[in-house]
Design an enzyme around this catalytic site. Structure first.
Site, PDB file in Angstrom:
ATOM      1  N   ALA A   1       0.854  -1.244   0.046  1.00 24.05           N
ATOM      2  CA  ALA A   1      -0.032   0.202   0.116  1.00 24.05           C
ATOM      3  C   ALA A   1       0.893   1.273  -0.165  1.00 24.05           C
ATOM      4  CB  ALA A   1      -0.979   0.108   1.196  1.00 24.05           C
ATOM      5  N   ASN A   2       2.032   1.326   0.925  1.00 24.86           N
ATOM      6  CA  ASN A   2       2.911   2.350   0.959  1.00 24.86           C
ATOM      7  C   ASN A   2       3.373   2.561  -0.555  1.00 24.86           C
ATOM      8  OD1 ASN A   2       2.211   2.732   3.714  1.00 24.86           O
ATOM      9  ND2 ASN A   2       4.181   1.619   4.238  1.00 24.86           N
TER      10      ASN A   2
ATOM     11  N   GLY B   1      23.461   6.203   1.966  1.00 31.31           N
ATOM     12  CA  GLY B   1      22.798   6.297   0.773  1.00 31.31           C
ATOM     13  C   GLY B   1      22.411   4.865   0.091  1.00 31.31           C
TER      14      GLY B   1
ATOM     15  N   ALA C   1       8.450   3.279   6.083  1.00 30.65           N
ATOM     16  CA  ALA C   1       8.101   3.806   4.558  1.00 30.65           C
ATOM     17  C   ALA C   1       9.430   4.275   4.046  1.00 30.65           C
ATOM     18  CB  ALA C   1       6.957   4.640   4.573  1.00 30.65           C
ATOM     19  N   ALA C   2      10.430   4.546   4.472  1.00 22.59           N
ATOM     20  CA  ALA C   2      11.690   5.063   3.891  1.00 22.59           C
ATOM     21  C   ALA C   2      11.981   4.418   2.606  1.00 22.59           C
ATOM     22  CB  ALA C   2      12.754   4.983   4.819  1.00 22.59           C
ATOM     23  N   GLY C   3      12.047   3.017   2.803  1.00 22.31           N
ATOM     24  CA  GLY C   3      12.059   2.053   1.527  1.00 22.31           C
ATOM     25  C   GLY C   3      11.030   2.299   0.609  1.00 22.31           C
ATOM     26  N   ASP C   4       9.734   2.094   1.034  1.00 24.24           N
ATOM     27  CA  ASP C   4       8.705   2.006   0.201  1.00 24.24           C
ATOM     28  C   ASP C   4       8.371   3.363  -0.764  1.00 24.24           C
ATOM     29  OD1 ASP C   4       8.062  -0.450   1.565  1.00 24.24           O
ATOM     30  OD2 ASP C   4       6.834   0.678   3.020  1.00 24.24           O
TER      31      ASP C   4
HETATM   32  O1  RIB Z   1       7.729  -0.663   5.038  1.00 20.22           O
HETATM   33  C1  RIB Z   1       6.949  -0.340   6.082  1.00 20.22           C
HETATM   34  C2  RIB Z   1       5.739  -1.043   6.223  1.00 20.22           C
HETATM   35  O2  RIB Z   1       6.065  -2.274   6.692  1.00 20.22           O
HETATM   36  C3  RIB Z   1       4.859  -0.566   7.481  1.00 20.22           C
HETATM   37  O3  RIB Z   1       3.895   0.531   6.734  1.00 20.22           O
HETATM   38  C4  RIB Z   1       4.199  -1.715   8.068  1.00 20.22           C
HETATM   39  O4  RIB Z   1       2.865  -2.038   7.795  1.00 20.22           O
HETATM   40  C5  RIB Z   1       5.171  -2.991   7.447  1.00 20.22           C
HETATM   41  O5  RIB Z   1       4.419  -3.695   6.665  1.00 20.22           O
END
Ligand code: RIB
Length: 303
Positions: A43-44, A224, A248-251
């Site tokens: 979702a992110n 980095g 959510a940094a990676g997402d």
């Molecule tokens: O990458 C972050 C996400 O990992 C969070 O939002 C949490 O839901 C986990 O799945």
């Protein structure tokens, strides 16, 4: 025309608490700033690509509880098409997150994400025929990730894999991947190379390519990222910001990278853009809510 991205992955509700230190086993400590945030790696990533202006569809599953209803509404509020999301009896995926000194620890109950089965993926071939790129992670069953990657490949989509959280998978999966994006811990688990700096990252990148992935990028936290794209190795530094929450940094990085690549950007430019998306995300609390829009990222890069 905006690019069409299909995200096949998880939708969670995040239950977040901030703490100055982690409790010992059996110990109770006081935390603060409890929040329920919309999350899930899938979702992110869907929100991140949608906020960069891509036409985004989400294939996933939520429960019939309030969390599921709210999570889908949240995705739709950012323009993510959730018509392909299944609503199944039972709970929505839940992530319990402790944020400590800006960094986070996550415990996940997959809930309805377990119902994103290979059969359900096969039944939505139309989505893969529609998409330019397909983004995958490991918070749905790994056999479903393989089914999605194979279908994406058959339909001519670019396949971007975020192998998180790391799981054992059929190695055939890697042969379907155009770009794999692990963090340093995931890269170490996948390759057996302890990734601590750029030199060790370059070594791990080589192994990821030898596993079958066409291209690879490893995010290195404060150091980095390092990547190998079409045979050329490159690095990018972070953009320093005051960190509020790394969730959510990676997402967000993957969303920014995918959006720019699909727009035809050169890889180093797409990486720079993704770095800015991620910097802005960590400067704010929360998961999908903290991800910046394209206009915010462009203003930040100009500033
Ligand atoms: O990458 C972050 C996400 O990992 C969070 O939002 C949490 O839901 C986990 O799945």
């Amino acid at each position: 025309m905006s690019k069409k991205i299909l995200v096949v992955g998880s939708i969670n509700m995040d239950y977040v608490i901030h703490t100055g230190r982690l409790p010992k086993l059996g110990e109770t400590i006081t935390g603060s700033d409890f929040a329920m945030n919309y999350g899930g790696k899938g979702a992110n990533q869907a929100v991140a690509v949608a906020k960069q202006g891509c036409d985004t569809r989400m294939l996933g599953a939520v429960g019939t509880d309030l969390a599921g209803e709210l999570a889908v509404r949240n995705l739709e509020s950012f323009g993510v098409d959730c018509a392909p999301v299944f609503h199944d009896e039972g709970p929505t995926g839940a992530a319990v997150i402790t944020v400590c000194g800006g960094d986070n620890h996550i415990i996940l109950d997959v809930g309805a994400n377990a119902h994103v089965t290979p059969a359900r993926i096969a039944a939505r071939r139309d989505l893969f025929e529609w998409a330019d790129a397909v983004v995958l992670q490991y918070e749905i069953p790994v056999e479903s990730v393989l089914a999605a990657a194979r279908l994406a490949r058959e339909c001519g989509c670019t396949v971007i894999l975020n192998p998180a959280p790391v799981k054992e998978v059929d190695p055939a999966l890697y042969g379907c991947v155009d770009l794999i994006v692990p963090n340093e811990f995931e890269a170490a688990l996948l390759t057996g190379v302890e990734v601590t700096d750029r030199a060790s990252a370059a070594c791990a990148l080589e192994k990821l390519l030898a596993m079958g992935c066409k291209n690879a990028l490893i995010t290195l936290g404060k150091q980095g990222c390092a990547y190998c794209w079409q045979g050329s190795v490159g690095y990018e530094d972070i953009i320093p910001v005051q960190v509020a929450d790394t969730t959510a940094a990676g997402d967000s990085f993957i969303g920014g990278l995918c959006a720019r690549l699909c727009d035809g950007a050169e890889f180093p430019d797409a990486v720079r853009y993704a770095t800015a998306v991620s910097a802005l995300t960590v400067s704010r609390p929360g998961a999908s809510v903290s991800i910046p829009t394209c206009a915010e990222v462009e203003a930040f890069l100009r500033g």
